[in-house]
Motif scaffolding. Structure first.
Motif, short mmCIF file in Angstrom:
data_model
loop_
_atom_site.label_atom_id
_atom_site.label_comp_id
_atom_site.label_asym_id
_atom_site.label_seq_id
_atom_site.Cartn_x
_atom_site.Cartn_y
_atom_site.Cartn_z
N GLN A 1 -47.00 30.99 -63.16
CA GLN A 1 -48.44 31.01 -62.94
C GLN A 1 -48.79 30.19 -61.72
N VAL A 2 -49.48 30.83 -60.78
CA VAL A 2 -49.92 30.14 -59.58
C VAL A 2 -51.40 29.85 -59.73
N PRO A 3 -51.82 28.61 -59.57
CA PRO A 3 -53.24 28.29 -59.77
C PRO A 3 -54.11 28.87 -58.67
N LEU A 4 -55.33 29.19 -59.04
CA LEU A 4 -56.33 29.57 -58.06
C LEU A 4 -56.90 28.30 -57.43
N VAL A 5 -57.33 28.38 -56.18
CA VAL A 5 -57.80 27.19 -55.48
C VAL A 5 -59.18 27.46 -54.88
N GLU A 6 -60.18 26.73 -55.35
CA GLU A 6 -61.53 26.86 -54.82
C GLU A 6 -61.76 25.87 -53.68
N SER A 7 -62.70 26.20 -52.83
CA SER A 7 -63.15 25.30 -51.78
C SER A 7 -64.58 25.65 -51.42
N GLY A 8 -65.23 24.74 -50.68
CA GLY A 8 -66.57 25.03 -50.17
C GLY A 8 -67.70 24.34 -50.90
N GLY A 9 -67.39 23.59 -51.95
CA GLY A 9 -68.45 22.88 -52.64
C GLY A 9 -69.01 21.76 -51.79
N GLY A 10 -70.13 21.22 -52.21
CA GLY A 10 -70.74 20.13 -51.48
C GLY A 10 -72.12 19.81 -52.00
N SER A 11 -72.86 19.03 -51.22
CA SER A 11 -74.21 18.62 -51.61
C SER A 11 -75.21 19.22 -50.64
N VAL A 12 -76.27 19.82 -51.19
CA VAL A 12 -77.33 20.41 -50.37
C VAL A 12 -78.67 20.09 -51.00
N GLN A 13 -79.72 20.31 -50.23
CA GLN A 13 -81.07 20.14 -50.77
C GLN A 13 -81.56 21.46 -51.35
N THR A 14 -82.57 21.38 -52.15
CA THR A 14 -83.20 22.58 -52.72
C THR A 14 -83.54 23.57 -51.62
N GLY A 15 -83.18 24.83 -51.86
CA GLY A 15 -83.42 25.86 -50.87
C GLY A 15 -82.27 26.09 -49.92
N GLY A 16 -81.28 25.24 -49.97
CA GLY A 16 -80.13 25.35 -49.09
C GLY A 16 -79.15 26.42 -49.54
N SER A 17 -78.08 26.55 -48.75
CA SER A 17 -77.07 27.57 -49.01
C SER A 17 -75.67 26.96 -48.97
N LEU A 18 -74.78 27.56 -49.72
CA LEU A 18 -73.36 27.22 -49.69
C LEU A 18 -72.57 28.48 -49.96
N THR A 19 -71.36 28.53 -49.42
CA THR A 19 -70.44 29.62 -49.74
C THR A 19 -69.16 29.02 -50.28
N LEU A 20 -68.81 29.41 -51.49
CA LEU A 20 -67.56 28.99 -52.11
C LEU A 20 -66.48 30.02 -51.83
N SER A 21 -65.26 29.55 -51.70
CA SER A 21 -64.12 30.44 -51.49
C SER A 21 -63.07 30.15 -52.53
N CYS A 22 -62.28 31.15 -52.85
CA CYS A 22 -61.20 31.00 -53.82
C CYS A 22 -60.00 31.79 -53.33
N ASP A 23 -58.90 31.11 -53.17
CA ASP A 23 -57.66 31.76 -52.74
C ASP A 23 -57.04 32.48 -53.93
N THR A 24 -57.06 33.80 -53.86
CA THR A 24 -56.47 34.61 -54.92
C THR A 24 -55.26 35.39 -54.42
N SER A 25 -54.68 34.94 -53.31
CA SER A 25 -53.61 35.70 -52.68
C SER A 25 -52.38 35.87 -53.57
N ALA A 26 -52.16 34.96 -54.48
CA ALA A 26 -51.00 35.09 -55.38
C ALA A 26 -51.16 36.25 -56.35
N TYR A 27 -52.39 36.79 -56.43
CA TYR A 27 -52.67 37.84 -57.41
C TYR A 27 -53.28 39.08 -56.74
N THR A 28 -53.04 39.23 -55.43
CA THR A 28 -53.65 40.33 -54.69
C THR A 28 -53.33 41.68 -55.30
#
Length: 124
Positions: A1-28
């Motif tokens: 089992q290869v773990p999935l890896v998330e990235s892109g989290g952080g702190s923003v103010q109300t109304g802001g935007s973020l994009t999270l990513s997850c490496d799923t290449s082990a399960y393509t």
């Protein structure tokens, strides 16, 4: 089992935007549906969005129109684009790989592999 890896989290103010990513290449080649979940301490893990192998998507009512789940053409990376963020979106976000290829379930029991989580904090 290869773990999935998330990235892109952080702190923003109300109304802001973020994009999270997850490496799923082990399960393509797996063809299984992918999903995003979130959890705050003391509460159950909540399904946010899911995408099936044929591209069908499902969203929780609380994020419809604000969040978009997507994956690259090679299905190596899963994304969660989050806009118009609210303080109630604050949580640890997890990506996950389903047992199924055709279901766009938002139930955590339908998912077999999980990432370690990435924190999203939205301040008012």
């Amino acid at each position: 089992q290869v773990p999935l890896v998330e990235s892109g989290g952080g702190s923003v103010q109300t109304g802001g935007s973020l994009t999270l990513s997850c490496d799923t290449s082990a399960y393509t080649s797996s063809g299984y549906s992918r999903g995003w979940f979130r959890q705050v301490p003391g509460k159950e893990r909540e399904g946010v969005a899911a995408i099936a192998s044929d591209g069908r998507k499902t969203y929780a009512e609380s994020v419809k129109g604000r969040f978009t789940i997507a994956q690259d053409n090679g299905r190596n990376t899963l994304y969660l684009q989050m806009r118009s963020l609210k303080p109630e979106d604050t949580a640890t976000y997890y990506c996950a790989l389903s047992y199924y290829s055709s279901r766009t379930s938002l139930r955590s029991v339908d998912y077999r592999y999980w990432g370690q989580g990435t924190q999203v904090s939205v301040s008012s």
